[in-house]
Design a protein around this motif. Structure first.
Motif, mmCIF file in Angstrom:
data_model
loop_
_atom_site.group_PDB
_atom_site.id
_atom_site.type_symbol
_atom_site.label_atom_id
_atom_site.label_comp_id
_atom_site.label_asym_id
_atom_site.label_seq_id
_atom_site.Cartn_x
_atom_site.Cartn_y
_atom_site.Cartn_z
ATOM 1 N N THR A 40 75.651 34.410 13.667
ATOM 2 C CA THR A 40 75.001 34.030 12.422
ATOM 3 C C THR A 40 74.081 35.149 11.952
ATOM 4 O OG1 THR A 40 73.600 32.381 11.351
ATOM 5 C CG2 THR A 40 73.131 32.876 13.648
ATOM 6 N N ILE A 41 73.899 35.218 10.638
ATOM 7 C CA ILE A 41 72.972 36.156 9.994
ATOM 8 C C ILE A 41 72.063 35.329 9.098
ATOM 9 C CG2 ILE A 41 72.738 38.171 8.492
ATOM 10 C CD1 ILE A 41 75.536 39.006 9.324
ATOM 11 N N TYR A 42 70.759 35.480 9.251
ATOM 12 C CA TYR A 42 69.829 34.652 8.482
ATOM 13 C C TYR A 42 68.596 35.469 8.114
ATOM 14 C CZ TYR A 42 67.126 34.188 12.821
ATOM 15 O OH TYR A 42 66.383 34.447 13.957
ATOM 16 N N ASN A 43 67.885 34.949 7.143
ATOM 17 C CA ASN A 43 66.629 35.526 6.666
ATOM 18 C C ASN A 43 65.651 34.379 6.451
ATOM 19 O OD1 ASN A 43 64.495 36.819 5.416
ATOM 20 N ND2 ASN A 43 65.745 37.882 3.896
ATOM 21 N N PRO A 44 64.624 34.233 7.277
ATOM 22 C CA PRO A 44 63.713 33.082 7.161
ATOM 23 C C PRO A 44 62.819 33.124 5.927
ATOM 24 C CG PRO A 44 62.958 34.578 8.874
ATOM 25 C CD PRO A 44 64.280 35.085 8.427
ATOM 26 N N THR A 45 62.808 34.207 5.180
ATOM 27 C CA THR A 45 61.961 34.288 3.990
ATOM 28 C C THR A 45 62.675 33.848 2.720
ATOM 29 O OG1 THR A 45 62.585 36.601 3.618
ATOM 30 C CG2 THR A 45 60.675 36.180 5.030
ATOM 31 N N LEU A 46 63.953 33.564 2.778
ATOM 32 C CA LEU A 46 64.692 33.145 1.588
ATOM 33 C C LEU A 46 64.308 31.722 1.205
ATOM 34 C CD1 LEU A 46 68.251 34.569 2.358
ATOM 35 C CD2 LEU A 46 66.465 35.575 0.947
ATOM 36 N N ARG A 47 64.347 31.448 -0.093
ATOM 37 C CA ARG A 47 63.988 30.138 -0.620
ATOM 38 C C ARG A 47 65.073 29.669 -1.572
ATOM 39 N NH1 ARG A 47 61.289 30.667 3.032
ATOM 40 N NH2 ARG A 47 59.001 30.541 3.252
ATOM 41 N N LEU A 48 65.069 28.377 -1.827
ATOM 42 C CA LEU A 48 66.001 27.798 -2.782
ATOM 43 C C LEU A 48 65.629 28.207 -4.200
ATOM 44 C CD1 LEU A 48 66.345 24.170 -1.347
ATOM 45 C CD2 LEU A 48 68.056 25.986 -1.256
ATOM 46 N N ALA A 97 85.359 24.206 13.008
ATOM 47 C CA ALA A 97 84.597 23.251 12.200
ATOM 48 C C ALA A 97 83.349 22.848 12.978
ATOM 49 C CB ALA A 97 85.444 22.020 11.867
ATOM 50 N N VAL A 98 82.185 23.166 12.422
ATOM 51 C CA VAL A 98 80.898 22.867 13.048
ATOM 52 C C VAL A 98 80.065 22.082 12.042
ATOM 53 C CG1 VAL A 98 78.810 23.840 14.073
ATOM 54 C CG2 VAL A 98 81.010 24.947 14.453
ATOM 55 N N SER A 99 79.422 21.037 12.513
ATOM 56 C CA SER A 99 78.592 20.226 11.628
ATOM 57 C C SER A 99 77.350 20.990 11.186
ATOM 58 C CB SER A 99 78.189 18.928 12.329
ATOM 59 O OG SER A 99 77.409 19.220 13.478
ATOM 60 N N ARG A 100 76.779 20.561 10.080
ATOM 61 C CA ARG A 100 75.587 21.235 9.572
ATOM 62 C C ARG A 100 74.408 21.053 10.517
ATOM 63 N NH1 ARG A 100 72.391 19.671 4.055
ATOM 64 N NH2 ARG A 100 71.870 17.903 5.398
ATOM 65 N N ASP A 101 74.302 19.883 11.159
ATOM 66 C CA ASP A 101 73.191 19.640 12.082
ATOM 67 C C ASP A 101 73.246 20.585 13.276
ATOM 68 O OD1 ASP A 101 72.369 17.639 10.401
ATOM 69 O OD2 ASP A 101 73.335 16.028 11.563
ATOM 70 N N ARG A 102 74.432 20.790 13.806
ATOM 71 C CA ARG A 102 74.556 21.689 14.956
ATOM 72 C C ARG A 102 74.233 23.129 14.544
ATOM 73 N NH1 ARG A 102 79.971 22.414 18.778
ATOM 74 N NH2 ARG A 102 79.028 23.867 20.277
ATOM 75 N N MET A 103 74.708 23.538 13.400
ATOM 76 C CA MET A 103 74.427 24.892 12.926
ATOM 77 C C MET A 103 72.929 25.088 12.722
ATOM 78 S SD MET A 103 75.981 26.785 9.542
ATOM 79 C CE MET A 103 75.346 25.485 8.483
ATOM 80 N N LEU A 104 72.247 24.105 12.138
ATOM 81 C CA LEU A 104 70.808 24.227 11.916
ATOM 82 C C LEU A 104 70.039 24.240 13.227
ATOM 83 C CD1 LEU A 104 70.327 21.864 8.821
ATOM 84 C CD2 LEU A 104 70.464 24.366 8.871
ATOM 85 N N ARG A 105 70.505 23.488 14.239
ATOM 86 C CA ARG A 105 69.823 23.487 15.545
ATOM 87 C C ARG A 105 69.956 24.850 16.219
ATOM 88 N NH1 ARG A 105 72.293 18.372 16.236
ATOM 89 N NH2 ARG A 105 73.818 19.307 17.644
ATOM 90 N N GLN A 106 71.129 25.446 16.139
ATOM 91 C CA GLN A 106 71.324 26.753 16.778
ATOM 92 C C GLN A 106 70.482 27.836 16.100
ATOM 93 O OE1 GLN A 106 75.565 27.206 16.438
ATOM 94 N NE2 GLN A 106 76.014 25.951 18.247
ATOM 95 N N VAL A 107 70.472 27.854 14.781
ATOM 96 C CA VAL A 107 69.670 28.845 14.072
ATOM 97 C C VAL A 107 68.184 28.551 14.238
ATOM 98 C CG1 VAL A 107 69.199 29.880 11.820
ATOM 99 C CG2 VAL A 107 71.534 29.278 12.445
ATOM 100 N N GLY A 108 67.805 27.269 14.251
ATOM 101 C CA GLY A 108 66.404 26.907 14.457
ATOM 102 C C GLY A 108 65.882 27.326 15.811
ATOM 103 N N LEU A 109 66.731 27.246 16.858
ATOM 104 C CA LEU A 109 66.310 27.685 18.188
ATOM 105 C C LEU A 109 66.055 29.188 18.208
ATOM 106 C CD1 LEU A 109 65.844 27.191 21.203
ATOM 107 C CD2 LEU A 109 68.325 27.401 21.538
ATOM 108 N N ALA A 110 66.916 29.962 17.571
ATOM 109 C CA ALA A 110 66.720 31.418 17.519
ATOM 110 C C ALA A 110 65.434 31.768 16.773
ATOM 111 C CB ALA A 110 67.928 32.078 16.862
#
Length: 664
Positions: free
Chosen positions: A12-20, A44-57
């Motif tokens: 995954t690639i993420y940026n915690p400063t991005l906003r809606l 196929a991965v659920s949104r909850d699982r994806m958010l938990r994995q990125v949230g842990l990182a």
């Protein structure tokens, strides 16, 4: 039990400063806006699982920044997984989770009852695994991810630049197209090589080619950056070595070099082999046995035709050409063959008939004369001219010579007129070497390789012949190829400029030129100048190899039979190794590299394995040169002799360093 290799669990690639773009009360939507790219082994991965994995990182990074903001957490180990966090740009994170290699344990059966006579009520336990922690190395995984980021930036530019110029959706689309293919093609254990961790391989003789590249680039333009490639080696110029261009650029250009063209003769041979093979296969389909097909079809070993072992070798005619018989009649000759391949019938011999007529004698004499080879005409004057000590001679067109039989009359007249012309004086000198440069600019490059006293021919050439010669040279020259890349600015590593890369390949050497990307789609020089530079580099390599071969010491039988030591030297962004590719991937080398990287006080690391018992050495600093200056770099050495002691390993290390400093 079968071993399951290590593999990528998710990336995954993420940026915690991005906003809606629009405010929302949904917290999951805000967290999902941080994620720019996600892919996993499970399609196929659920949104909850994806958010938990990125949230842990994100939580691990935030927690570690509380103790050290400059060096946040980048690696987390567990029994079965390895989590890697890399930040190539400010606020951007590439997070990879890797499953370690594992081996299933033998299944055990546990009964429910106390007695052992109830097999029907027993069932095996859940499958358990033994995980191999040494199958994945953090420093290799992190370096491979950074190389993937440099490849993406080379093609598209930095993340922040794309977001600022094209927008959020365009960034997600480009990340999806590149990183999905990159992640699914990633082989954890095969792609993470120790040699690739250190840098691109430098050509062993680059020291003799770098001055040629510098002189060539300065003669064309001061802004031109030039380097050469001879896969898998890099031959950099001084300007390219000091620039901040990514070290992945030579590897990227190598991937765009077209493969060498196959000669027409090789294509014809391949088609003949394919035709004969298909014919043999058709014969097998007709009902022939396997033994018969092997006897009649061509052999698959080096496309050699099969031989009939039942033939009589004494009566076999080898059909030597006439010029290989040296004018002698063979003592024994076989029967002449007819066009159909069957032996022709000779007249009856004296043993078969008691009376012989004159006609039969003439026929027999005619048959014998037919077996004699044709006389070979030897031009004595041409032979004496060929073996004479003169370096330059004019072609002979005397009547009766073999060459004149196939030369048209127009060419004979042209050659005769050429013979009547006056030969320049420099041609008559045996000690003078003719050196012709293709251009004035390229002549400055090859000045070191021109023999003193060489001059240019001053005899004017026929305009028609000159035009035809120029056309032939233009057809023989390879074309320039180009591609556009994004290269970092000299002042800011996160700001890139659009550049155009021109490259030309000839004789396995590629000349690469980096210029600014503008509307003009013309290379900075001509193909003749580039080919001249390639010829100069090739000549410098041949001369250096001959010199090193003359100074080489013949190894003894003991050194040939015993295992050879392997080493690799890192200097800046490049590596040097005596073998074409440093193939050792021992875990000791990865651990030693990580120790040198993590602790600046560590200068040398010695370790020895158990099975096999090889010594491994890592050293920071290559010693001092003849001027007393310290030579920066790292060396990694592997000694494969079991009887070697620590003193022997230290002496081997000193020998390698001394040889490197003397030749550099």
């Amino acid at each position: 039990m079968s071993r399951v290799p290590a593999g990528l669990s998710y990336l995954t690639i993420y940026n915690p400063t991005l906003r809606l773009t629009q405010p929302s009360d949904d917290e999951d939507a805000e967290e999902q806006a941080h994620i720019l790219f996600y892919t996993a082994r499970e399609r196929a991965v659920s949104r909850d699982r994806m958010l938990r994995q990125v949230g842990l990182a994100k939580a691990l990074v935030s927690f570690s920044q509380m103790f050290n903001a400059e060096d946040p957490c980048d690696t987390v180990h567990s029994q079965s997984k390895r989590m890697i966090m890399v930040s190539p740009e400010p606020n951007y994170w590439i997070h990879a989770c890797i499953d370690l290699a594992k081996t299933p344990r033998p299944a055990t059966v546990r009964g429910k009852g106390k007695g052992k006579d109830k097999p029907s009520t027993s069932k095996p336990d859940a499958i358990s695994y033994d995980y191999h922690d040494a199958s994945v190395h953090d420093i290799a995984i992190r370096e491979h991810i950074l190389r993937g980021y440099e490849h993406f930036k080379l093609l598209h530019g930095p993340f922040e630049s794309i977001l600022a110029t094209l927008g959020h959706e365009a960034l997600e689309l480009q990340l999806e197209r590149f990183w999905t293919v990159w992640a699914w093609r990633w082989d954890i254990e095969q792609d993470c090589q120790f040699a690739a961790l250190l840098g691109e391989p430098l050509h062993p003789l680059s020291r003799v080619a770098t001055p040629l590249l510098d002189r060539y680039s300065s003669a064309i333009s001061d802004d031109l950056c030039v380097f050469a490639l001879k896969p898998p080696y890099v031959i950099p110029s001084s300007k390219f070595s000091t620039s901040r261009y990514p070290r992945l650029l030579p590897h990227y250009v190598m991937s765009r070099i077209p493969p060498p063209t196959v000669p027409a003769e090789a294509d014809a041979d391949a088609s003949k082999v394919a035709t004969s093979t298909s014919g043999a296969a058709a014969g097998q389909e007709d009902g022939k046995s396997s033994e018969a097909s092997r006897a009649t079809s061509p052999s698959s070993f080096l496309a050699m035709p099969s031989m009939n072992l039942s033939m009589d070798m004494r009566g076999l005619k080898w059909n030597w050409p006439g010029y290989l018989t040296f004018g002698k009649v063979p003592r024994t000759s076989s029967l002449p063959t007819s066009p159909s391949g069957t032996p022709a019938k000779l007249p009856p011999s004296d043993t078969d008939q008691h009376t012989t007529t004159d006609d039969s004698v003439d026929a027999k004499q005619h048959a014998i004369e037919g077996l004699k080879p044709d006389p070979v005409g030897v031009d004595t004057e041409s032979l004496l001219e060929a073996i004479s000590s003169q370096n330059v001679h004019t072609p002979s067109t005397r009547e009766g010579s073999p060459a004149s039989a196939h030369v048209p009359q127009s060419q004979i007249e042209e050659i005769a007129s050429f013979e009547t012309e006056e030969i320049p004086e420099f041609v008559q000198d045996e000690n003078t070497t003719l050196s012709v440069d293709l251009s004035d600019t390229a002549s400055n490059v090859s000045d070191d390789h021109v023999v003193e006293g060489s001059t240019r021919p001053s005899t004017p050439m026929d305009p028609q012949r000159a035009a035809s010669t120029e056309t032939i040279l233009q057809e023989a020259l390879p074309p320039f190829l180009s591609t556009r890349v994004h290269l970092s600015d000299a002042t800011d590593a996160f700001q890139t400029q659009r550049k155009r890369v021109w490259h030309l390949t000839k004789d396995a050497i590629t000349v690469v030129m980096i210029v600014n990307d503008d509307d003009t789609a013309e290379p900075p020089c001509t193909a003749e100048q580039a080919v001249t530079l390639i010829s100069a580099i090739h000549g410098a390599f041949v001369e250096a190899e001959m010199k090193e071969g003359a100074d080489a010491i013949i190894p003894t039988a003991t050194k040939i039979l015993q295992p050879q030591d392997r080493h690799i030297i890192r200097t800046g962004e490049y590596t040097l190794s005596p073998e074409p590719g440093f193939s050792s991937n021992s875990e000791h080398l990865f651990y030693e590299k990580e120790m040198l990287t993590s602790d600046a006080d560590v200068l040398e690391v010695f370790s020895r394995g158990q099975n096999p018992q090889h010594w491994h050495v890592a050293k920071r600093g290559l010693g001092t040169d003849s001027d007393g200056h310290s030579v920066e770099g790292e060396i990694y050495l592997e000694v494969a002799r079991k009887e070697s002691t620590l003193t022997d390993v230290d002496n081997a290390l000193a020998t390698v360093l001394r040889k490197y400093i003397d030749t550099s």
